[in-house]
Design a protein around this motif. Structure first.
Motif, short mmCIF file in Angstrom:
data_model
loop_
_atom_site.label_atom_id
_atom_site.label_comp_id
_atom_site.label_asym_id
_atom_site.label_seq_id
_atom_site.Cartn_x
_atom_site.Cartn_y
_atom_site.Cartn_z
N GLY A 1 39.37 39.68 -32.46
CA GLY A 1 40.36 40.50 -31.78
C GLY A 1 41.76 39.93 -31.93
N MET A 2 41.87 38.62 -31.87
CA MET A 2 43.16 37.97 -32.07
C MET A 2 43.72 38.27 -33.46
N ARG A 3 42.81 38.43 -34.43
CA ARG A 3 43.23 38.76 -35.79
C ARG A 3 43.30 40.27 -36.02
N GLN A 4 43.26 41.02 -34.93
CA GLN A 4 43.35 42.49 -34.97
C GLN A 4 42.29 43.09 -35.89
N SER A 5 41.07 42.56 -35.78
CA SER A 5 39.94 43.06 -36.53
C SER A 5 38.97 43.76 -35.59
N SER A 6 38.35 44.82 -36.06
CA SER A 6 37.33 45.51 -35.26
C SER A 6 36.02 44.76 -35.42
N MET A 7 35.19 44.78 -34.38
CA MET A 7 33.96 43.98 -34.44
C MET A 7 32.87 44.55 -33.55
N LYS A 8 31.62 44.19 -33.88
CA LYS A 8 30.47 44.46 -33.04
C LYS A 8 29.70 43.16 -32.86
N ILE A 9 29.11 43.00 -31.68
CA ILE A 9 28.15 41.93 -31.44
C ILE A 9 26.77 42.57 -31.33
N ILE A 10 25.82 42.05 -32.09
CA ILE A 10 24.44 42.52 -32.01
C ILE A 10 23.56 41.35 -31.60
N ASP A 11 22.77 41.51 -30.54
CA ASP A 11 21.95 40.41 -30.05
C ASP A 11 20.62 40.95 -29.53
N SER A 12 19.57 40.17 -29.73
CA SER A 12 18.23 40.59 -29.29
C SER A 12 18.00 40.34 -27.80
N MET A 13 18.86 39.54 -27.18
CA MET A 13 18.71 39.23 -25.76
C MET A 13 19.18 40.39 -24.89
N PRO A 14 18.76 40.44 -23.62
CA PRO A 14 19.22 41.50 -22.73
C PRO A 14 20.62 41.26 -22.17
N GLN A 15 21.20 40.09 -22.44
CA GLN A 15 22.52 39.78 -21.95
C GLN A 15 23.22 38.84 -22.91
N LEU A 16 24.54 38.79 -22.84
CA LEU A 16 25.30 37.87 -23.67
C LEU A 16 25.14 36.44 -23.14
N GLY A 17 25.34 35.48 -24.02
CA GLY A 17 25.29 34.08 -23.59
C GLY A 17 24.22 33.26 -24.27
#
Length: 334
Positions: free
Chosen positions: A30-46
């Protein structure tokens, strides 16, 4: 470009893994003004911090003498909320395909995602705790035998025995000292793998430390009531009262499908260069899942690798982009 894909469906960076390194990578994207997605198998971030160790103190994050895993994850969530990141949880990545330069397809068990680059921040991959290798261990699982701690207060007033010689075992011993009735740390070897400062604190505490000892058997009617230890040197046995046995023998990890993506892998870790790029141009990696000469598996290291991966991913997308915009204090937010 695949004619079936609309330009709006493609993000700059697909981040596989929602642990600390993945979350910080999303923020820096985001700081580099790029679009992004996070994909994770867990039910929550972290990642593991949120699922296994929410109350555990973390000591290797700059600026925090100590911060609980739960608080660190909460702060990372606040940080990434500054930018419009798309988060896809409980979604297991099955395949990564490079369709063209600056176009990757990520197939999950729930759908397909497209990105101009991919950043793998999958921690240690699929993991499970190393089990206590005793016939009766399964009988006491959840009935006094534990492999991680979610609530420290659940051990209030108990006689607790912790097995292990790494940072987790030592840290849990020190954190439970003021809560439990008694804490005994049992280590199979003479020397600890934990950081020297933590071991020094341990030796000054009221925690009873038993080295060159291992668990021989468990006992109790329905619930765990006691354990028998045996010396690895003399065979001498020692019986201890025990309401809770916490085993910290580390984790058995597997890269799972990642090992089949054509990326160079050594001893269960992804090989990267100084740009955090893998053997496939356009696919980068950061965090505990990576390996290179001198690699340290610390959260602090992952936090450093994430911006390196993002900056080089930015240049991969746009060769005219600057590798680094300078210090973050010089960057402007919109």
């Amino acid at each position: 470009m695949n004619t079936e894909q609309n330009e709006l469906d493609i993000v700059d960076m697909l981040i596989i893994g929602g642990g600390p390194a993945g979350m910080f990578a999303a923020f820096y994207a985001g700081m580099r003004q790029s679009s992004m997605k996070i994909i994770d198998s867990m039910p929550q971030l972290g990642g593991q911090l949120a699922v296994l160790y929410p109350e555990k103190n973390i000591y290797d994050v700059a600026g925090f003498p100590a911060v609980t895993a739960g608080e660190l994850v909460s702060r990372l969530e606040q940080q990434i909320s500054m930018f419009p990141v798309q988060v896809h949880l409980e979604e297991k990545v099955l395949q990564v395909v490079k369709e063209d330069e600056r176009q990757f397809k990520v197939v999950t068990d729930k759908g397909v995602h497209y990105g101009r680059t991919v950043i793998i921040a999958g921690g240690v991959g699929a993991f499970e705790p190393r089990q206590l290798e005793l016939p009766e261990a399964r009988e006491y699982a959840g009935k006094g035998l534990h492999y991680f701690i979610k609530d420290l207060q659940a051990f209030s007033g108990q006689d607790v025995v912790i097995c292990g010689g790494g940072d987790s075992a030592v840290d849990w011993s020190l954190m439970l000292e003021p809560i439990a009735k008694s804490v005994t740390l049992v280590h199979r070897r003479d020397k600890f793998r934990a950081h020297e400062h933590s071991v020094e604190q341990l030796m000054k505490s009221s925690v009873k430390v038993l080295t060159s000892m291992d668990v021989k058997s468990l006992a109790g009617e329905g619930l765990l009531e006691g354990i028998t230890l045996a010396s690895g040197k003399t065979g001498e046995e020692l019986v201890l009262p025990c309401d809770s046995l916490i085993v910290n023998y580390g984790f058995v990890s597997s890269l799972g499908p990642i090992a089949e993506w054509g990326i160079d892998v050594q001893q269960g870790s992804i090989c990267v260069d100084s740009r955090m790029e893998t053997s496939i141009p356009g696919i980068f990696a950061a965090g505990d899942i990576t390996t290179y000469p001198g690699k340290l598996k610390l959260i602090a290291v992952g936090f450093g690798e994430a911006p390196t991966a993002v900056n080089n991913a930015k240049v991969y997308i746009d060769p005219q982009a600057r590798l680094s915009p300078g210090h973050s204090s010089h960057m402007k937010f919109k």
